[in-house]
Design a protein around this motif. Structure first.
Motif, PDB file in Angstrom:
ATOM      1  N   SER A 224      39.227 -18.187  -3.195  1.00  0.00           N
ATOM      2  CA  SER A 224      39.687 -18.473  -4.545  1.00  0.00           C
ATOM      3  C   SER A 224      40.004 -17.142  -5.209  1.00  0.00           C
ATOM      4  N   HIS A 225      40.726 -17.193  -6.343  1.00  0.00           N
ATOM      5  CA  HIS A 225      41.120 -15.936  -6.970  1.00  0.00           C
ATOM      6  C   HIS A 225      41.159 -16.052  -8.486  1.00  0.00           C
ATOM      7  N   SER A 226      41.770 -15.086  -9.122  1.00  0.00           N
ATOM      8  CA  SER A 226      41.687 -14.922 -10.570  1.00  0.00           C
ATOM      9  C   SER A 226      42.184 -16.135 -11.345  1.00  0.00           C
ATOM     10  N   SER A 227      43.066 -16.929 -10.772  1.00  0.00           N
ATOM     11  CA  SER A 227      43.622 -18.063 -11.497  1.00  0.00           C
ATOM     12  C   SER A 227      42.615 -19.191 -11.673  1.00  0.00           C
ATOM     13  N   ASN A 228      41.504 -19.151 -10.928  1.00  0.00           N
ATOM     14  CA  ASN A 228      40.476 -20.175 -11.047  1.00  0.00           C
ATOM     15  C   ASN A 228      39.521 -19.790 -12.183  1.00  0.00           C
ATOM     16  N   ASN A 229      39.548 -20.565 -13.260  1.00  0.00           N
ATOM     17  CA  ASN A 229      38.792 -20.193 -14.456  1.00  0.00           C
ATOM     18  C   ASN A 229      37.282 -20.173 -14.242  1.00  0.00           C
ATOM     19  N   ILE A 230      36.776 -21.064 -13.393  1.00  0.00           N
ATOM     20  CA  ILE A 230      35.334 -21.106 -13.165  1.00  0.00           C
ATOM     21  C   ILE A 230      34.881 -19.838 -12.449  1.00  0.00           C
ATOM     22  N   PHE A 231      35.605 -19.465 -11.398  1.00  0.00           N
ATOM     23  CA  PHE A 231      35.294 -18.216 -10.710  1.00  0.00           C
ATOM     24  C   PHE A 231      35.522 -17.025 -11.637  1.00  0.00           C
ATOM     25  N   LYS A 232      36.544 -17.163 -12.495  1.00  0.00           N
ATOM     26  CA  LYS A 232      36.854 -16.052 -13.393  1.00  0.00           C
ATOM     27  C   LYS A 232      35.686 -15.791 -14.346  1.00  0.00           C
ATOM     28  N   ASP A 233      35.096 -16.875 -14.862  1.00  0.00           N
ATOM     29  CA  ASP A 233      33.943 -16.710 -15.755  1.00  0.00           C
ATOM     30  C   ASP A 233      32.763 -16.083 -15.030  1.00  0.00           C
ATOM     31  N   PHE A 234      32.597 -16.470 -13.752  1.00  0.00           N
ATOM     32  CA  PHE A 234      31.494 -15.910 -12.966  1.00  0.00           C
ATOM     33  C   PHE A 234      31.720 -14.412 -12.720  1.00  0.00           C
ATOM     34  N   VAL A 235      32.930 -14.060 -12.283  1.00  0.00           N
ATOM     35  CA  VAL A 235      33.207 -12.669 -11.950  1.00  0.00           C
ATOM     36  C   VAL A 235      33.200 -11.796 -13.200  1.00  0.00           C
ATOM     37  N   LYS A 236      33.506 -12.401 -14.359  1.00  0.00           N
ATOM     38  CA  LYS A 236      33.498 -11.647 -15.603  1.00  0.00           C
ATOM     39  C   LYS A 236      32.143 -10.969 -15.837  1.00  0.00           C
ATOM     40  N   LEU A 237      31.095 -11.630 -15.380  1.00  0.00           N
ATOM     41  CA  LEU A 237      29.757 -11.077 -15.550  1.00  0.00           C
ATOM     42  C   LEU A 237      29.538  -9.842 -14.673  1.00  0.00           C
ATOM     43  N   GLN A 238      30.330  -9.727 -13.600  1.00  0.00           N
ATOM     44  CA  GLN A 238      30.114  -8.647 -12.636  1.00  0.00           C
ATOM     45  C   GLN A 238      31.098  -7.489 -12.808  1.00  0.00           C
ATOM     46  N   ARG A 239      32.169  -7.739 -13.475  1.00  0.00           N
ATOM     47  CA  ARG A 239      33.243  -6.750 -13.442  1.00  0.00           C
ATOM     48  C   ARG A 239      33.209  -5.796 -14.623  1.00  0.00           C
ATOM     49  N   GLN A 240      33.917  -4.693 -14.452  1.00  0.00           N
ATOM     50  CA  GLN A 240      34.129  -3.737 -15.529  1.00  0.00           C
ATOM     51  C   GLN A 240      35.607  -3.373 -15.507  1.00  0.00           C
ATOM     52  N   TYR A 241      36.375  -3.963 -16.410  1.00  0.00           N
ATOM     53  CA  TYR A 241      37.822  -3.732 -16.481  1.00  0.00           C
ATOM     54  C   TYR A 241      38.536  -4.179 -15.204  1.00  0.00           C
ATOM     55  N   ILE A 242      38.019  -5.224 -14.557  1.00  0.00           N
ATOM     56  CA  ILE A 242      38.663  -5.737 -13.344  1.00  0.00           C
ATOM     57  C   ILE A 242      39.665  -6.806 -13.740  1.00  0.00           C
ATOM     58  N   GLU A 243      40.938  -6.610 -13.373  1.00  0.00           N
ATOM     59  CA  GLU A 243      41.984  -7.549 -13.768  1.00  0.00           C
ATOM     60  C   GLU A 243      42.050  -8.775 -12.862  1.00  0.00           C
ATOM     61  N   ASN A 244      41.922  -8.595 -11.556  1.00  0.00           N
ATOM     62  CA  ASN A 244      42.022  -9.752 -10.665  1.00  0.00           C
ATOM     63  C   ASN A 244      41.161  -9.553  -9.431  1.00  0.00           C
ATOM     64  N   PHE A 245      40.947 -10.643  -8.690  1.00  0.00           N
ATOM     65  CA  PHE A 245      39.966 -10.602  -7.612  1.00  0.00           C
ATOM     66  C   PHE A 245      40.218 -11.728  -6.622  1.00  0.00           C
ATOM     67  N   ILE A 246      39.574 -11.621  -5.471  1.00  0.00           N
ATOM     68  CA  ILE A 246      39.505 -12.694  -4.481  1.00  0.00           C
ATOM     69  C   ILE A 246      38.028 -12.961  -4.220  1.00  0.00           C
ATOM     70  N   VAL A 247      37.649 -14.209  -4.160  1.00  0.00           N
ATOM     71  CA  VAL A 247      36.288 -14.593  -3.792  1.00  0.00           C
ATOM     72  C   VAL A 247      36.358 -15.382  -2.496  1.00  0.00           C
ATOM     73  N   THR A 248      35.637 -14.922  -1.467  1.00  0.00           N
ATOM     74  CA  THR A 248      35.589 -15.632  -0.187  1.00  0.00           C
ATOM     75  C   THR A 248      34.147 -15.991   0.129  1.00  0.00           C
TER      76      THR A 248
END
Length: 533
Positions: A224-248
């Motif tokens: 999954s990646h940045s377009s998935n809002n649920i993952f986006k909320d989760f990754v928001k807690l971990q990131r610092q100025y991270i624009e996009n991501f992949i979760v595997t």
């Protein structure tokens, strides 16, 4: 606007109009550098390390042949694909370029579709080779004599630097509490990011549902990646100025065991190659986590075999199409110069197909699916047919091939004729390759044991070529090993033939051995037990 990360191309041509035309064709898809002379081109290559080089043949002072010779002589630049661009209508110039290491040719005047196709093809090959090298390096990391955390951290560093991204975070799952904890990480040192090691996050039902849906759709995208809002909320807690991501997710025995999060700062889309690599890395980690009762070597063998099998099948499909088209062109009665070019391509394509077949067989061997097929055949007839072909090959190098086939070998035997041929061809080809011109090769097949039901045949192939050192003999039957496994690799080949030959011989209840001394030649001999008909 194209938001994908771009590969780079260097154009080398002394005519600025040609550079301008090629830039117009390539600029939308690639980052383009340009040089107008050979010396500047070499300096540009060393500074920027482009993925592909388009190189003009005819240039003042330092022509294209001089430039490619300099590039191929450097360990740093020798693996960069070079496509010659030329207005010469001369088969000899193309042959010379290919002999010096050129990967392809583009003729002037430029046809945009042809230029894009040739460059894209080389980019795809570069990416496959890079990913293969990365997988090999990861395998070496897991074989390192170090603690588990150090191995994971080093592996994430290797991957992060390869992908040129901001972070990779490895979260392990506590199934009892549905909590994931950051166990290992790689943070790009240029970004001065804070560590996430020890960070704990509770998994909510929505996030677990997404992960389970990924598990149910293994034939599709396991990420999954940045377009998935649920993952986006989760990754928001971990990131610092991270624009996009992949979760595997990392699955072990059908359930999620961990998560890998790949992130970058730039607003650049993840291309198909990157997402595919992320999924492949997750599958490798899945195998690592599953290896408790399983040994390191067993896991690595499986991961390597899976990778080799996948890559080989992917390469085989387009290669079959290329060979088929070349055969059609040959039937069309094309001009001689085009026919000669097609013959060169057909020879190279068939050589690559044989290499792919070897890789697939290695994969079968390591998976335990490599089988023999028994049938009645004439050993002596088979041997003499092979020897006639080998004699033609030897004649081209002015080598003397002496042959002896024992008349006591029964006319008809039962065994796998094709696999037996494969072993003999491997030994004869190696003898030819590693023996100098005017050298001598001998072939001897004889009966060494016989009873009412079976006969044991021994085959010896002897040459007076370069020989093999005692140290090299220890590993010569190991996968990807060669007698000339030095920097120059003068004689070519992937080092798969003897590994496959050893497995075939062992399955025929025989043994294969080598006796050799550097500078004094080699003797390979094997035995095989075959059923009397």
């Amino acid at each position: 606007m194209n938001n994908e990360k771009k590969n780079s191309v260097l154009i080398v041509d002394d005519e600025r109009d040609n550079i301008s035309a090629l830039k117009t064709i390539l600029n939308p898809d690639y980052k383009v550098y340009a040089s107008t002379n050979g010396k500047d081109a070499i300096e540009t290559v060393i500074e920027f390390m482009p993925d592909v080089i388009l190189l003009d043949v005819l240039m003042p002072d330092m022509d294209g042949y001089d430039v490619i010779t300099a590039l191929k002589s450097s360990e740093k630049t020798r693996d960069i694909p070079v496509i010659f661009i030329t207005g010469l209508d001369n088969i000899n110039s193309e042959i010379k370029g290919l002999a010096l290491g050129a990967s392809d040719y583009i003729s002037k005047p430029f046809h945009p579709a042809i230029v894009k196709l040739r460059v894209r093809h080389q980019m795809q090959l570069v990416e496959r080779l890079r990913q293969q090298a990365l997988t090999t390096k990861i395998a070496h990391n897991f074989l390192a004599n170090a603690d588990t955390d150090s191995i994971y951290t080093e592996t994430l560093r290797t991957i992060g630097e390869f992908m040129d991204i901001a972070t990779i975070l490895l979260y392990r799952l506590d199934k009892n509490n549905n909590i994931i904890t950051c166990q290992n990480e790689w943070l790009n040192p240029e970004l001065n990011l804070e560590t996430r090691i020890g960070n704990k996050v509770e998994l909510n039902d929505e996030l677990l549902t997404i992960v389970n849906n990924l598990l149910q759709n293994k034939e599709k995208d396991l990420f999954s990646h940045s377009s998935n809002n649920i993952f986006k909320d989760f990754v928001k807690l971990q990131r610092q100025y991270i624009e996009n991501f992949i979760v595997t997710p990392i699955f072990v025995k059908g359930s999620m065991n961990a998560l890998l999060i790949f992130s970058r700062i730039e607003n650049i889309n993840w291309n198909e190659s990157e997402t595919g690599l992320a999924v492949l890395i997750a599958s490798i980690f899945s195998g690592v986590f599953e290896r408790d009762a399983i040994q390191h070597a067993e896991y690595l063998s499986r991961a390597k075999s899976e990778f080799l099998s996948r890559m080989s099948h992917e390469m085989r499909t387009p290669l079959n199409a290329i060979i088929g088209i070349l055969q059609i062109i040959d039937l069309l009665g094309v001009p001689d110069n085009i026919k000669e070019n097609c013959n060169v391509m057909n020879t190279s394509a068939n050589k690559l197909m044989r290499l792919i077949d070897d890789v697939l067989e290695i994969s079968d061997i390591e998976y335990g699916t490599f089988k023999l097929t028994e049938a009645v055949f004439d050993f002596k007839k088979m041997a003499w047919n092979l020897l006639r072909e080998a004699d033609e090959t030897a004649t081209k190098k002015r080598q003397l091939l002496e042959c002896k086939v024992d008349n006591n070998i029964p006319d008809l035997l039962t065994g796998d004729e094709r696999r037996l041929e494969q072993v003999i061809i491997t030994l004869l080809d190696n003898a030819n390759k590693f023996t100098q011109e005017d050298g001598e090769i001998t072939f001897d097949a004889s009966v060494i044991n016989s009873d009412n039901e079976t006969v044991t045949v021994q085959v010896k192939v002897t040459d007076n070529g370069i020989g093999i050192s005692k140290e090299q003999q220890k590993n010569i039957f190991s996968i990807f090993e060669q007698a000339d496994n030095g920097q120059n690799r003068e004689y070519g080949g992937a080092g798969l033939g003897l590994t496959i030959a050893k497995r075939i011989v062992e399955m025929m209840n025989g043994k294969i051995r080598v006796e050799s001394e550097l500078g004094k030649g080699s003797k390979f001999y094997f035995t095989c037990r075959l059923k009397k008909n």
